[in-house]
Design a protein around this motif. Sequence first.
Motif, PDB file in Angstrom:
ATOM      1  N   LYS A  65      27.127  34.631   9.695  1.00 33.28           N
ATOM      2  CA  LYS A  65      28.281  33.727   9.691  1.00 33.28           C
ATOM      3  C   LYS A  65      29.481  34.347  10.398  1.00 33.28           C
ATOM      4  CE  LYS A  65      29.749  35.118   5.031  1.00 33.28           C
ATOM      5  NZ  LYS A  65      30.038  34.633   3.656  1.00 33.28           N
ATOM      6  N   ASN A  66      29.643  35.685  10.283  1.00 26.74           N
ATOM      7  CA  ASN A  66      30.755  36.355  10.965  1.00 26.74           C
ATOM      8  C   ASN A  66      30.539  36.369  12.474  1.00 26.74           C
ATOM      9  OD1 ASN A  66      31.968  36.902   8.512  1.00 26.74           O
ATOM     10  ND2 ASN A  66      31.036  38.918   8.299  1.00 26.74           N
ATOM     11  N   LYS A  67      29.283  36.532  12.875  1.00 29.61           N
ATOM     12  CA  LYS A  67      28.979  36.526  14.311  1.00 29.61           C
ATOM     13  C   LYS A  67      29.264  35.148  14.909  1.00 29.61           C
ATOM     14  CE  LYS A  67      24.719  36.367  15.609  1.00 29.61           C
ATOM     15  NZ  LYS A  67      23.299  36.712  15.842  1.00 29.61           N
ATOM     16  N   ILE A  68      28.854  34.098  14.213  1.00 28.73           N
ATOM     17  CA  ILE A  68      29.101  32.733  14.696  1.00 28.73           C
ATOM     18  C   ILE A  68      30.602  32.458  14.753  1.00 28.73           C
ATOM     19  CG2 ILE A  68      28.780  30.291  14.173  1.00 28.73           C
ATOM     20  CD1 ILE A  68      26.136  31.016  12.870  1.00 28.73           C
ATOM     21  N   LEU A  69      31.321  32.902  13.719  1.00 31.41           N
ATOM     22  CA  LEU A  69      32.766  32.682  13.679  1.00 31.41           C
ATOM     23  C   LEU A  69      33.473  33.368  14.837  1.00 31.41           C
ATOM     24  CD1 LEU A  69      35.235  31.564  12.145  1.00 31.41           C
ATOM     25  CD2 LEU A  69      35.264  33.688  10.819  1.00 31.41           C
ATOM     26  N   LEU A  70      33.133  34.635  15.101  1.00 36.31           N
ATOM     27  CA  LEU A  70      33.768  35.380  16.198  1.00 36.31           C
ATOM     28  C   LEU A  70      33.404  34.784  17.558  1.00 36.31           C
ATOM     29  CD1 LEU A  70      33.299  39.052  14.917  1.00 36.31           C
ATOM     30  CD2 LEU A  70      35.456  37.780  15.109  1.00 36.31           C
ATOM     31  N   SER A  71      32.152  34.384  17.717  1.00 34.98           N
ATOM     32  CA  SER A  71      31.730  33.779  18.988  1.00 34.98           C
ATOM     33  C   SER A  71      32.441  32.460  19.216  1.00 34.98           C
ATOM     34  CB  SER A  71      30.216  33.578  18.994  1.00 34.98           C
ATOM     35  OG  SER A  71      29.530  34.801  18.879  1.00 34.98           O
TER      36      SER A  71
END
Length: 453
Positions: free
Chosen positions: A68-74
């Motif tokens: 979820k953090n990767k999707i948010l940052l992307s």
Amino acid sequence: MKSYQSFLLFWLLPFIIFIPVIVLDNNYSFWSVLNSKITFFTLIYFAIISFTNVRITRYLESFRFKEKNKILLSSLSCFVFVFIFSIGFQLIYQKKINLFPPFFQGLVAIGVFLIEYLMVRLFNNEKESNLDFSFSKFFYVKLLLFVFFVDFLFIFLLTFDTFINLKLLDYYDHIKFFIPYLISVVILSFFGILFTNKLKINTVIKVVLVSIFTFLILQIFNIVKYRFHFGLVLNFFMISLFSTCMIYGLLYYFKQKKSIGKLKLQNIQKDAQYQELKNQINPHFLFNNLNTLISFIEVNPTKAIDFGHNLANVYRYYLKKQEEDFVFLKDELLFIKEYLEIYKAKFENGFNFSISDEFDSNQYILSSSIQELIDNIFKHNCLDEDNPIKINISIENSFLIISNTLTSKLTTNSNNLGLDNINKRYEILTNSSIIVSKEENRFNVKLPILNLK
């Protein structure tokens, strides 16, 4: 799929869809569209989104972020890149800056990015493409309502410039045809996924086929009822694709979450079984109780007989319930009474106990949970005849309360592993938690009581 192939696919596919939309919707010639500034903007716009998907997301994977953090940052990166580009585009062609279009173009870019991201994930997980449709009906209703809300938000962002120039009722008249359309998209996409779930084809192909089917069915319906221009209707293909991807992605996520929950439960159960075997059925425990039995035979045969019966019943109960997650509360309390009698025979006046008999026949409790709490009481407290521990097991509302007075051992440190284990098992199996409280001279644990059909 290689990085450059993914980049070209996600860059050119939306552009290929976009060109005929402009040509058909505005009656421009093909060459005039290619030479227009909107074409230049679209090329760079989708290139940024594709670059974020292929390069930024994969770069973030090297930092081992949570999904979820990767999707948010992307998504945030995609928004920032599009926002900066859109402002630069305004400065070049309009010589002024209006922040509203870049902001909402950035939000739409996030939606397109999420579609591409879901497509990549589905392609990479095509071997596990079959979904789980064993959830409750209420779960699917909530899921479809959520997708409808996101679709409506997407439409609102696309028409925000109209919204700020119209009154609320006029804006509703402007977009009211979207509501039955979005409801139809969500429902058709869901049932399309349901009917194609068992097909042995590539996951991405499956999603695209469902999207095209939904799009074509609703296109015919909308042309007849609303007399849309074909170019405008073609815009809705992205909505169909987005809805199908989102439904499929959410179902896949909850399937994975359910599988992980089962694995966690299996590990917790194995740990609990191992601990139970180590604490109760191992040779050391059996050796101690046999020695106690022998000593009773020598000095008090009647007490030895009672002790032997209790010990036999305890082991019989172990063998009977070792594979069960939940047991009848009535049976568990009878077992605990005999279990405490074993302790009582050895420690006599070091503790007292009382067990409520006010329970229903259809009430259940988590297997081994009470016994683990009883073991903790004796592990962390001193047995003193002058100050005996008072153990009380009672029922209050939908909880079984195990309460004891405190006579703590000074040398015993608790890491609460036993309580954590019981709580995790409850959370995974029932979505409920135990309640632990400590008063001045009393420790209380509340275990949820279940009424299973």
